[in-house]
Structure formats: structure tokens, C-alpha cells
Write an enzyme that holds these catalytic residues in place. Sequence first.
Site, PDB file in Angstrom:
ATOM      1  N   SER A  97     102.850  42.715  25.376  1.00 12.76           N
ATOM      2  CA  SER A  97     101.667  41.993  24.928  1.00 12.76           C
ATOM      3  C   SER A  97     102.033  40.994  23.826  1.00 12.76           C
ATOM      4  O   SER A  97     102.920  40.167  24.005  1.00 12.76           O
ATOM      5  CB  SER A  97     100.598  43.005  24.495  1.00 12.76           C
ATOM      6  OG  SER A  97      99.323  42.410  24.431  1.00 12.76           O
ATOM      7  N   ASP A 221      95.512  42.734  35.394  1.00 12.09           N
ATOM      8  CA  ASP A 221      95.537  42.940  33.947  1.00 12.09           C
ATOM      9  C   ASP A 221      94.290  42.279  33.350  1.00 12.09           C
ATOM     10  O   ASP A 221      94.164  41.060  33.373  1.00 12.09           O
ATOM     11  CB  ASP A 221      96.809  42.309  33.361  1.00 12.09           C
ATOM     12  CG  ASP A 221      96.982  42.563  31.873  1.00 12.09           C
ATOM     13  OD1 ASP A 221      95.960  42.813  31.188  1.00 12.09           O
ATOM     14  OD2 ASP A 221      98.120  42.506  31.394  1.00 12.09           O
ATOM     15  N   HIS A 249      96.833  46.832  31.493  1.00 13.76           N
ATOM     16  CA  HIS A 249      97.618  45.990  30.579  1.00 13.76           C
ATOM     17  C   HIS A 249      98.900  46.674  30.089  1.00 13.76           C
ATOM     18  O   HIS A 249      99.607  46.128  29.259  1.00 13.76           O
ATOM     19  CB  HIS A 249      96.710  45.624  29.384  1.00 13.76           C
ATOM     20  CG  HIS A 249      97.304  44.648  28.420  1.00 13.76           C
ATOM     21  ND1 HIS A 249      97.827  43.423  28.808  1.00 13.76           N
ATOM     22  CD2 HIS A 249      97.478  44.710  27.063  1.00 13.76           C
ATOM     23  CE1 HIS A 249      98.284  42.774  27.721  1.00 13.76           C
ATOM     24  NE2 HIS A 249      98.086  43.539  26.670  1.00 13.76           N
TER      25      HIS A 249
END
Length: 267
Positions: A97, A221, A249
Site C-alpha cells: 500500500s 481491490d 487490499h
Amino acid sequence: MHTVKEKNNVHIRGRADATHTIIFGHGFGSDQTAFEPLVQAFEADYKIVLFDNVGGGKADINAFSPSRYSTIQGYVTDLGDLLRELNLENVIYVGHSVNGMIGLLSAIKYPSYFNKLVLLGSSPRYLNEPETGYVGGFNMEALEQLYNAMSTNYFAWASGFAQLVVQNEDRPELAANFAKTLSSIRADIALSVAKAIFEMDHRNELGKSVIPALIVQTTDDPAVPKEVGEYMHRHIPNSQLATVNTRGHFPHVSAPGEVISIIKSFI
């Protein structure tokens, strides 16, 4: 003054004499424990460095400063400090991320340390830009609602947000684990960091990277749509794009085996 090791709760595992080091960087609301299956898969052959971002995990809470971390550049500086203090080289950086983008910006700033980049569910820009056709996944109205929910009842927000982004409803423990690390962050720090992440724009930086990069996405996602992965692949030189057959995610949490094999073939 704390060392970087203390400030970022650094743990070193694996082979001390290995020629290559894998650094794992966790995403917002997560911590280094999320990488455990990956660490176990690589620690026989690589030196492994784990750390927590300031403001999360077991990093020193007193090191958090809203001005230093008003953008993710504060975390880029932290990673540079870590590379220098541990005297690392031939780094394979695996960032989830926001930490994928922190790794990419660090590799642009300090390229001599890096060998390869693995970007798990990463994004240079979360906001849609209708005028240019850029799809980031969020609009400002949605972000304002998110900030409002975080401010109103942080723990209720954390639980709902965890279920939304982790998905994999048949394995509720995955969302529960993320909700736990997310809830352990002080609400004001979480809000400050969320704004720095969700409103950032590093699209212009992508083309500056010279380090080979593997972009990893899931099939669905909710935080980083497939258009973002394709955008990064087009704009990051020497990059590959791989899709893991899982939703949500957190590919390294919901499908660690597949992520491990993709990384192994890349490095």
C-alpha cells in the site's frame, strides 16, 4: 535521541551473511507482523529487515510529529535513515500500500541501496481526476465522509473499514486482525496519516525510478482499482504487473502462497 532501530521497532531475521536483504514495509493501519508467512518463506536465503512506520505498530509514538508526517516524505526520510544506520545494500524492498510508494520514492532518492522493488496494492494517487480520465478509486466527497467517520467514532470506523478493504468474508479473522492493528493507532494520528496518504499525488515521480519493479494487485481491490496498477505499469520504467487470484487490499495476507511464488520468480 533514539536510534532508528528503536524508533521504528526494527527486527532483523534470516541470514546475517546473505548478499541480498529483503525489507518489508507495511501499509496504513497494519504492522510488520502482517508479513510473517513471507518472512518464513525467505529467511533461509535472505537477510530480512522488518520495521513499523512511525504512528503505527510498536514504533515509538513520541517520534510522531504532524508536521514531519504531513506528507509521506517524512517516511521516505525514515527509510533513508534505516538504510544508512543498518548499512544495507542490494535491497529488495517489498512495500504494501502506501509503503510501496515510500519504497519507490526512496529508490529514486537513494538508488544505490536498491536492487528490486515489489509494490503490493500500491498507488501514486487515490483521488479520481475526471478532467484527465485518471481513476484513483476515491472522490473528495467519499474522503470527507471517511475522515468524518474516523473523527466521530474511530473504533466503529476501524472495524467497518477493515471489513471493506480486507474482504474475504469467508475468513473473518483476516479483517479482525487488521481491525486490531488499525484500532491500536491513536485516532488523531490515524486521521493525520490518512489525509497525507489519500490526498498525495506522486504520479509525476513514477518515471524517475530506475529500479526494476514488480506491481502486484488483487482481482478486486476496493482501495486500488486495477486501472491504478495498469497506470503504474505504463509509467514506471522496467516494471512488471502481476495479478494475484484473491480479493481485497491485502494480497500477502489473503493469498501469501501465491504472492511468495510471484516474488520468488521476480527476484
